[in-house]
Design a protein around this motif. Structure first.
Motif, PDB file in Angstrom:
ATOM      1  N   ARG A  53       0.862  -1.185   0.000  1.00 46.89           N
ATOM      2  CA  ARG A  53       0.000   0.000   0.000  1.00 46.89           C
ATOM      3  C   ARG A  53       0.898   1.235   0.000  1.00 46.89           C
ATOM      4  NH1 ARG A  53       0.473   2.459   4.785  1.00 46.89           N
ATOM      5  NH2 ARG A  53       0.803   1.242   6.692  1.00 46.89           N
ATOM      6  N   PRO A  54       0.334   2.406  -0.267  1.00 47.53           N
ATOM      7  CA  PRO A  54       1.177   3.615  -0.277  1.00 47.53           C
ATOM      8  C   PRO A  54       1.648   3.980   1.129  1.00 47.53           C
ATOM      9  CG  PRO A  54      -0.945   4.024  -1.351  1.00 47.53           C
ATOM     10  CD  PRO A  54      -1.053   2.707  -0.659  1.00 47.53           C
ATOM     11  N   PRO A  55       2.819   4.575   1.253  1.00 45.25           N
ATOM     12  CA  PRO A  55       3.197   5.205   2.519  1.00 45.25           C
ATOM     13  C   PRO A  55       2.326   6.439   2.747  1.00 45.25           C
ATOM     14  CG  PRO A  55       5.088   4.972   1.013  1.00 45.25           C
ATOM     15  CD  PRO A  55       3.852   4.714   0.220  1.00 45.25           C
ATOM     16  N   VAL A  56       2.136   6.799   4.001  1.00 43.11           N
ATOM     17  CA  VAL A  56       1.422   8.033   4.327  1.00 43.11           C
ATOM     18  C   VAL A  56       2.333   8.843   5.247  1.00 43.11           C
ATOM     19  CG1 VAL A  56       0.092   6.838   6.146  1.00 43.11           C
ATOM     20  CG2 VAL A  56      -0.671   9.069   5.289  1.00 43.11           C
ATOM     21  N   ILE A  57       2.795   9.999   4.766  1.00 42.40           N
ATOM     22  CA  ILE A  57       3.860  10.724   5.466  1.00 42.40           C
ATOM     23  C   ILE A  57       3.559  12.223   5.555  1.00 42.40           C
ATOM     24  CG2 ILE A  57       5.598   9.040   4.698  1.00 42.40           C
ATOM     25  CD1 ILE A  57       6.615  11.224   2.728  1.00 42.40           C
ATOM     26  N   CYS A  58       4.331  12.893   6.377  1.00 41.69           N
ATOM     27  CA  CYS A  58       4.338  14.360   6.466  1.00 41.69           C
ATOM     28  C   CYS A  58       5.780  14.756   6.743  1.00 41.69           C
ATOM     29  CB  CYS A  58       3.404  14.839   7.572  1.00 41.69           C
ATOM     30  SG  CYS A  58       3.020  16.600   7.504  1.00 41.69           S
ATOM     31  N   PRO A  59       6.483  15.346   5.761  1.00 40.97           N
ATOM     32  CA  PRO A  59       7.948  15.420   5.822  1.00 40.97           C
ATOM     33  C   PRO A  59       8.567  16.373   6.821  1.00 40.97           C
ATOM     34  CG  PRO A  59       7.138  15.600   3.563  1.00 40.97           C
ATOM     35  CD  PRO A  59       5.975  15.758   4.458  1.00 40.97           C
ATOM     36  N   GLY A  60       7.776  17.260   7.448  1.00 40.86           N
ATOM     37  CA  GLY A  60       8.394  18.284   8.281  1.00 40.86           C
ATOM     38  C   GLY A  60       8.709  19.514   7.460  1.00 40.86           C
ATOM     39  N   ALA A  78      -7.165   6.196   6.754  1.00 39.35           N
ATOM     40  CA  ALA A  78      -7.734   5.781   5.469  1.00 39.35           C
ATOM     41  C   ALA A  78      -6.709   5.046   4.620  1.00 39.35           C
ATOM     42  CB  ALA A  78      -8.251   7.006   4.730  1.00 39.35           C
ATOM     43  N   VAL A  79      -5.434   5.254   4.908  1.00 33.90           N
ATOM     44  CA  VAL A  79      -4.364   4.581   4.162  1.00 33.90           C
ATOM     45  C   VAL A  79      -3.907   3.319   4.897  1.00 33.90           C
ATOM     46  CG1 VAL A  79      -2.091   4.832   3.093  1.00 33.90           C
ATOM     47  CG2 VAL A  79      -3.591   6.814   3.293  1.00 33.90           C
ATOM     48  N   LEU A 124      -7.580   9.217  -3.483  1.00 34.52           N
ATOM     49  CA  LEU A 124      -6.200   9.262  -3.956  1.00 34.52           C
ATOM     50  C   LEU A 124      -5.576   7.873  -3.985  1.00 34.52           C
ATOM     51  CD1 LEU A 124      -4.756  12.466  -2.204  1.00 34.52           C
ATOM     52  CD2 LEU A 124      -5.415  12.208  -4.595  1.00 34.52           C
ATOM     53  N   VAL A 125      -5.853   7.083  -2.946  1.00 34.25           N
ATOM     54  CA  VAL A 125      -5.326   5.715  -2.906  1.00 34.25           C
ATOM     55  C   VAL A 125      -5.868   4.910  -4.080  1.00 34.25           C
ATOM     56  CG1 VAL A 125      -5.240   3.569  -1.588  1.00 34.25           C
ATOM     57  CG2 VAL A 125      -5.007   5.764  -0.401  1.00 34.25           C
ATOM     58  N   GLU A 126      -7.174   5.043  -4.333  1.00 33.39           N
ATOM     59  CA  GLU A 126      -7.806   4.299  -5.426  1.00 33.39           C
ATOM     60  C   GLU A 126      -7.248   4.698  -6.792  1.00 33.39           C
ATOM     61  OE1 GLU A 126     -11.864   5.271  -4.772  1.00 33.39           O
ATOM     62  OE2 GLU A 126     -12.030   4.020  -2.961  1.00 33.39           O
ATOM     63  N   LYS A 127      -6.829   5.962  -6.916  1.00 36.51           N
ATOM     64  CA  LYS A 127      -6.295   6.434  -8.193  1.00 36.51           C
ATOM     65  C   LYS A 127      -4.806   6.135  -8.367  1.00 36.51           C
ATOM     66  CE  LYS A 127      -9.718  10.002  -9.149  1.00 36.51           C
ATOM     67  NZ  LYS A 127      -9.982  11.436  -9.412  1.00 36.51           N
TER      68      LYS A 127
END
Length: 345
Positions: A22-29, A337-338, A308-311
């Motif tokens: 599955r995709p990673p879900v991040i927030c880079p700072g 959701a991810v 977004l995940v579905e796309k």
């Protein structure tokens, strides 16, 4: 492909175009600072104090990781470390307001004092950032620590009068190129320090370098040139690079193909699925509206994220800088959701 990867494996595999479950879900700072007021008031680890103390910075970054569901640690919590090292005065802000440049040292690119790159390492706030990264990369070996770097154009506009600088991109090109080359060398040294101390990924945000502000010709001449110089140097350190471009990218879509990064992150107004199709092999990241995260409800956040995940968006992340008043429940709706709602606390 295995059924499960650690957060670090998942992000690095994605950036290296390898399969993941599955995709990673991040927030880079950096620009995408997720140290929201709710987390700081809950834990007692607060800004602006964490800008002055690497232990407190580490605790706050760990809090964000544990409480939000984002699958990375992102440091620092602002975009002022580099400019301060190059001479700018910085207001460190408050619990609710992020740091900002209080005074640029130079009125024009003609006045810039070319400091040695060692000035970056000698800056006290650089030391705070790298000590925090070193500590957290050892404490959380399965979690990617992302070192956030301000892009060359934005850094240059933070050490010179920004309105004058934007005019000089057109009217004083030779000296502007010299300043951007100098700034990029300093950013390369800063990125090297981050990587040497454990950063697994470098994320570059250059909010001044937008198609709307620069237009395609100037974007290509300056933004692409110096972002690529920075990215190429980071790649030589063996670390992948994410580049975030703010605003509408329609006028510079062709230029984005020339960026030598491992993923491109965009703002909320960009149709990321269409961009992914247009850029073909480019890994794309984003782009949940930060307005939605601040003012929307959990269900809307979940629906937008799931779409977004579905796309097939490769990496899920906020579209830009989070408001410090964003609620934790909305952030958790995004990450859940991810990932299925797995938190780390």
């Amino acid at each position: 492909m295995g059924d499960f990867f650690t957060p670090k494996e998942r992000l690095l595999r994605t950036l290296n175009k390898k399969g993941v479950e599955r995709p990673p879900v991040i927030c880079p700072g950096g620009m995408m600072n997720s140290a929201i007021v709710e987390i700081m008031e809950t834990t007692g680890h607060t800004l602006p104090d964490a800008h002055r103390d690497w232990r407190l910075m580490s605790q706050l970054a760990d809090d964000v990781f544990n409480l939000t569901g984002f699958e990375n640690i992102g440091i620092p919590f602002c975009m002022t470390v580099e400019a301060e090292a190059l001479g700018s005065e910085v207001d460190l802000g408050s619990l609710k307001c992020e740091p900002k440049i209080a005074r640029e040292p130079y009125a024009s690119v003609d006045n810039v004092d070319f400091l040695p790159v060692s000035a970056v390492a000698k800056s006290p706030r650089t030391e705070i950032v790298i000590q925090s990264i070193a500590s957290l990369s050892k404490k959380q070996p399965d979690v990617p620590v992302i070192g956030s770097v301000t892009g060359p154009v934005s850094t240059a506009a933070s050490i010179t009068d920004p309105m004058t600088f934007l005019k000089e991109l057109y009217k004083n090109k030779d000296m502007t190129h010299k300043v951007l080359d100098y700034v990029t060398d300093a950013l390369i040294e800063y990125a090297r320090l981050l990587v040497d101390n454990g950063a697994a990924v470098i994320s570059i945000a250059d909010p001044t370098a937008t198609g709307e502000i620069l237009g395609p010709r100037i974007f290509a001449e300056y933004a692409v040139t110096y972002l690529n110089k920075l990215a190429d140097s980071i790649h030589k350190l063996g670390v992948p690079v994410i580049i975030h471009i703010c605003g509408k990218v329609g006028s510079v879509t062709g230029n984005l193909k020339d960026l030598r990064c491992d993923a491109i992150s965009t703002d909320a107004m960009v149709n990321l699925h269409s961009l992914k199709e247009e850029l073909k092999d480019t890994t794309v990241m984003g782009n949940i509206s930060t307005y939605l995260l601040e003012f929307g409800n959990e269900e809307s956040v979940r629906q937008n994220t799931s779409r977004l995940v579905e796309k097939g968006i490769d990496i899920i992340a906020p579209a830009c800088g989070l408001s410090t008043s964003t609620s934790l429940k909305n952030i958790r709706a995004l990450t859940g959701a991810v990932s299925g709602g797995v938190y780390h606390a």
